[in-house]
Motif scaffolding. Sequence first.
Motif, PDB file in Angstrom:
ATOM      1  N   MET A  42       0.265  -0.949  -0.534  1.00  0.00           N
ATOM      2  CA  MET A  42       0.097   0.227   0.315  1.00  0.00           C
ATOM      3  C   MET A  42       1.090   1.170  -0.115  1.00  0.00           C
ATOM      4  SD  MET A  42      -3.131  -1.007  -0.089  1.00  0.00           S
ATOM      5  CE  MET A  42      -3.405  -2.933  -0.358  1.00  0.00           C
ATOM      6  N   ARG A  43       0.341   2.580  -1.392  1.00  0.00           N
ATOM      7  CA  ARG A  43       1.490   3.156  -0.981  1.00  0.00           C
ATOM      8  C   ARG A  43       0.219   4.754  -0.566  1.00  0.00           C
ATOM      9  NH1 ARG A  43       4.152   5.476  -5.843  1.00  0.00           N
ATOM     10  NH2 ARG A  43       5.837   6.606  -5.745  1.00  0.00           N
ATOM     11  N   LEU A  44       1.289   5.334   0.856  1.00  0.00           N
ATOM     12  CA  LEU A  44       0.410   6.480   1.340  1.00  0.00           C
ATOM     13  C   LEU A  44       1.210   8.005   1.251  1.00  0.00           C
ATOM     14  CD1 LEU A  44       1.019   5.000   4.981  1.00  0.00           C
ATOM     15  CD2 LEU A  44      -0.628   4.225   3.165  1.00  0.00           C
ATOM     16  N   LEU A  45       0.762   8.782   0.892  1.00  0.00           N
ATOM     17  CA  LEU A  45       1.420  10.234   1.191  1.00  0.00           C
ATOM     18  C   LEU A  45       0.656  11.127   2.603  1.00  0.00           C
ATOM     19  CD1 LEU A  45       2.729  12.479  -0.629  1.00  0.00           C
ATOM     20  CD2 LEU A  45       0.363  13.412  -1.327  1.00  0.00           C
ATOM     21  N   ILE A  46       2.400  11.131   3.494  1.00  0.00           N
ATOM     22  CA  ILE A  46       2.257  11.827   4.040  1.00  0.00           C
ATOM     23  C   ILE A  46       2.861  13.493   3.659  1.00  0.00           C
ATOM     24  CG2 ILE A  46       2.670  12.809   6.272  1.00  0.00           C
ATOM     25  CD1 ILE A  46       2.492   9.218   6.069  1.00  0.00           C
ATOM     26  N   VAL A  47       1.147  14.788   4.472  1.00  0.00           N
ATOM     27  CA  VAL A  47       1.783  15.697   3.967  1.00  0.00           C
ATOM     28  C   VAL A  47       1.680  16.305   5.413  1.00  0.00           C
ATOM     29  CG1 VAL A  47       0.525  17.716   3.015  1.00  0.00           C
ATOM     30  CG2 VAL A  47      -0.150  15.905   2.464  1.00  0.00           C
ATOM     31  N   GLU A  48       3.297  17.152   5.497  1.00  0.00           N
ATOM     32  CA  GLU A  48       3.890  17.596   6.548  1.00  0.00           C
ATOM     33  C   GLU A  48       4.716  18.131   6.831  1.00  0.00           C
ATOM     34  OE1 GLU A  48       3.881  18.098  10.485  1.00  0.00           O
ATOM     35  OE2 GLU A  48       2.484  16.760  10.162  1.00  0.00           O
ATOM     36  N   ALA A  66       0.954  22.230  -2.451  1.00  0.00           N
ATOM     37  CA  ALA A  66       1.527  22.453  -3.679  1.00  0.00           C
ATOM     38  C   ALA A  66       2.467  21.765  -4.325  1.00  0.00           C
ATOM     39  CB  ALA A  66       1.688  23.202  -4.170  1.00  0.00           C
ATOM     40  N   GLU A  67       2.582  20.867  -3.237  1.00  0.00           N
ATOM     41  CA  GLU A  67       4.032  19.923  -3.552  1.00  0.00           C
ATOM     42  C   GLU A  67       2.971  18.388  -3.563  1.00  0.00           C
ATOM     43  OE1 GLU A  67       8.015  17.157  -2.064  1.00  0.00           O
ATOM     44  OE2 GLU A  67       7.006  19.210  -0.726  1.00  0.00           O
ATOM     45  N   ALA A  68       2.420  18.529  -2.405  1.00  0.00           N
ATOM     46  CA  ALA A  68       0.727  17.156  -2.032  1.00  0.00           C
ATOM     47  C   ALA A  68       0.099  17.221  -3.245  1.00  0.00           C
ATOM     48  CB  ALA A  68      -0.156  17.408  -1.696  1.00  0.00           C
ATOM     49  N   LEU A  69      -0.292  17.972  -4.243  1.00  0.00           N
ATOM     50  CA  LEU A  69      -1.262  18.165  -5.231  1.00  0.00           C
ATOM     51  C   LEU A  69       0.128  17.476  -6.208  1.00  0.00           C
ATOM     52  CD1 LEU A  69      -3.566  21.356  -5.200  1.00  0.00           C
ATOM     53  CD2 LEU A  69      -4.222  19.348  -4.628  1.00  0.00           C
ATOM     54  N   ALA A  70       1.031  18.132  -6.842  1.00  0.00           N
ATOM     55  CA  ALA A  70       1.592  17.245  -7.748  1.00  0.00           C
ATOM     56  C   ALA A  70       2.054  16.238  -7.409  1.00  0.00           C
ATOM     57  CB  ALA A  70       2.986  18.761  -8.067  1.00  0.00           C
ATOM     58  N   LYS A  71       2.141  15.766  -6.559  1.00  0.00           N
ATOM     59  CA  LYS A  71       2.491  14.303  -6.452  1.00  0.00           C
ATOM     60  C   LYS A  71       1.336  13.561  -6.484  1.00  0.00           C
ATOM     61  CE  LYS A  71       6.958  14.300  -3.708  1.00  0.00           C
ATOM     62  NZ  LYS A  71       7.612  14.425  -2.426  1.00  0.00           N
ATOM     63  N   PHE A  72      -0.068  13.793  -6.247  1.00  0.00           N
ATOM     64  CA  PHE A  72      -0.652  12.799  -5.808  1.00  0.00           C
ATOM     65  C   PHE A  72      -1.285  13.197  -7.524  1.00  0.00           C
ATOM     66  CE2 PHE A  72      -6.055  12.270  -5.424  1.00  0.00           C
ATOM     67  CZ  PHE A  72      -5.821  11.866  -4.819  1.00  0.00           C
ATOM     68  N   GLY A  73      -1.238  14.018  -8.414  1.00  0.00           N
ATOM     69  CA  GLY A  73      -1.575  13.907  -9.553  1.00  0.00           C
ATOM     70  C   GLY A  73      -0.843  13.183 -10.749  1.00  0.00           C
ATOM     71  N   VAL A  74       0.320  12.514  -9.813  1.00  0.00           N
ATOM     72  CA  VAL A  74       1.748  11.706 -10.819  1.00  0.00           C
ATOM     73  C   VAL A  74       0.978  10.200 -10.430  1.00  0.00           C
ATOM     74  CG1 VAL A  74       3.720  10.802 -11.479  1.00  0.00           C
ATOM     75  CG2 VAL A  74       3.085  13.320 -11.626  1.00  0.00           C
ATOM     76  N   HIS A  75       0.887  10.004  -8.738  1.00  0.00           N
ATOM     77  CA  HIS A  75       0.979   8.717  -8.468  1.00  0.00           C
ATOM     78  C   HIS A  75      -0.581   8.435  -7.965  1.00  0.00           C
ATOM     79  CE1 HIS A  75       5.749   8.743  -8.629  1.00  0.00           C
ATOM     80  NE2 HIS A  75       5.425   9.986  -7.373  1.00  0.00           N
ATOM     81  N   ALA A  76      -0.656   7.090  -7.624  1.00  0.00           N
ATOM     82  CA  ALA A  76      -2.154   6.751  -7.315  1.00  0.00           C
ATOM     83  C   ALA A  76      -2.142   6.311  -5.341  1.00  0.00           C
ATOM     84  CB  ALA A  76      -2.714   5.053  -7.933  1.00  0.00           C
ATOM     85  N   TYR A  77      -2.114   6.840  -5.071  1.00  0.00           N
ATOM     86  CA  TYR A  77      -2.304   6.308  -3.564  1.00  0.00           C
ATOM     87  C   TYR A  77      -2.868   5.904  -2.808  1.00  0.00           C
ATOM     88  CZ  TYR A  77       2.118  10.017  -3.527  1.00  0.00           C
ATOM     89  OH  TYR A  77       3.270  10.309  -4.117  1.00  0.00           O
ATOM     90  N   LEU A 125       4.350  -1.967  -8.391  1.00  0.00           N
ATOM     91  CA  LEU A 125       5.651  -0.489  -8.593  1.00  0.00           C
ATOM     92  C   LEU A 125       5.257   1.091  -8.021  1.00  0.00           C
ATOM     93  CD1 LEU A 125       8.673  -0.028  -9.029  1.00  0.00           C
ATOM     94  CD2 LEU A 125       7.880   1.294 -10.984  1.00  0.00           C
ATOM     95  N   GLU A 126       3.910   0.924  -9.078  1.00  0.00           N
ATOM     96  CA  GLU A 126       3.021   2.285  -8.020  1.00  0.00           C
ATOM     97  C   GLU A 126       2.031   1.832  -6.476  1.00  0.00           C
ATOM     98  OE1 GLU A 126       1.612   5.803  -8.724  1.00  0.00           O
ATOM     99  OE2 GLU A 126       3.039   4.418  -9.775  1.00  0.00           O
ATOM    100  N   HIS A 127       2.121   1.051  -5.945  1.00  0.00           N
ATOM    101  CA  HIS A 127       1.779   0.634  -5.043  1.00  0.00           C
ATOM    102  C   HIS A 127       1.938   0.463  -3.985  1.00  0.00           C
ATOM    103  CE1 HIS A 127      -2.468   1.795  -5.985  1.00  0.00           C
ATOM    104  NE2 HIS A 127      -2.742   1.474  -7.428  1.00  0.00           N
ATOM    105  N   VAL A 128       3.665  -0.590  -4.550  1.00  0.00           N
ATOM    106  CA  VAL A 128       4.835  -0.811  -3.415  1.00  0.00           C
ATOM    107  C   VAL A 128       6.093  -0.511  -2.801  1.00  0.00           C
ATOM    108  CG1 VAL A 128       5.323  -3.234  -2.413  1.00  0.00           C
ATOM    109  CG2 VAL A 128       3.590  -3.554  -3.490  1.00  0.00           C
ATOM    110  N   TRP A 129       6.331   0.241  -4.397  1.00  0.00           N
ATOM    111  CA  TRP A 129       7.608   1.109  -3.685  1.00  0.00           C
ATOM    112  C   TRP A 129       7.261   2.635  -3.392  1.00  0.00           C
ATOM    113  CZ3 TRP A 129       7.468  -3.322  -6.046  1.00  0.00           C
ATOM    114  CH2 TRP A 129       8.224  -4.804  -5.314  1.00  0.00           C
ATOM    115  N   ASP A 130       8.058   3.466  -3.428  1.00  0.00           N
ATOM    116  CA  ASP A 130       8.075   4.786  -3.116  1.00  0.00           C
ATOM    117  C   ASP A 130       8.581   5.707  -4.344  1.00  0.00           C
ATOM    118  OD1 ASP A 130      10.513   5.107  -2.798  1.00  0.00           O
ATOM    119  OD2 ASP A 130      10.219   4.892  -0.668  1.00  0.00           O
ATOM    120  N   GLU A 131       8.648   7.177  -4.018  1.00  0.00           N
ATOM    121  CA  GLU A 131       8.893   7.819  -5.243  1.00  0.00           C
ATOM    122  C   GLU A 131      10.422   7.225  -5.476  1.00  0.00           C
ATOM    123  OE1 GLU A 131       8.364  11.727  -3.992  1.00  0.00           O
ATOM    124  OE2 GLU A 131       8.133  11.572  -1.828  1.00  0.00           O
ATOM    125  N   PHE A 132      11.005   6.821  -5.132  1.00  0.00           N
ATOM    126  CA  PHE A 132      11.989   7.004  -5.566  1.00  0.00           C
ATOM    127  C   PHE A 132      12.529   5.660  -5.918  1.00  0.00           C
ATOM    128  CE2 PHE A 132      12.260   9.443  -1.585  1.00  0.00           C
ATOM    129  CZ  PHE A 132      12.516  10.159  -1.878  1.00  0.00           C
TER     130      PHE A 132
END
Length: 222
Positions: free
Chosen positions: A1-7, A34-45, A174-181
Amino acid sequence: MRLLIVEDEADLASALRTGLSHAGYAVDTAATGAEALAKFGVHAYDLVVLDLNLPDGDGLLLCRRIRSVSGVRILMLTARASLADRVRGLDHGADDYLVKPFALAELLARLRALLRRDGDTGEPVLRAGGLELDPASGEVSRGGVPITLTRKEFGVLRYLMSRPGRLIPAEELLEHVWDEFANPFTETVRVTVGTLRRKVSSPGGTPPIETVIGRGYRLVDR
């Protein structure tokens, strides 16, 4: 599962990434709306953990923007503790609300509960392909015999077991199990699935994970 932490608190964001990664999640972080929206537009969280006090705006508005385009689960994690704040957070689209300071164990329990709402993890303990996986404890077994997996192997197996019989492309894993790196041009998914298959297969038996060449992987629930 892939999570986005906005902090925006760097130390807390780092601690959350470490703690949630150790629990088997793939974790991306964003310090601003802004960074959160940019990442949310690219990745499926699968879930967003959202602070409300962001340097470029109120997290309530960010929550509403995300909710307007997605049904992703949102957990607000904030120092705003009043009843009115909780009500506003839920009214703006949050699925849950946790006040700082908090215990990591409670955060993890709330994440598991939210993810179960979507049916992503099915029953608290997954059973498929002759395997048993407990998302809460991180334990995996076959026929009562424990199987030791790396965090990425556990994440891949959890994703496949929650979708038995479904063909899962490598890109989806890759999208759901790995992170942005993660490097999308490496063989990391193929190598991880290959090692996982060997670990979960019974001696002389048919591996529960099938490879469909050029298309992806499937957990066969025999």
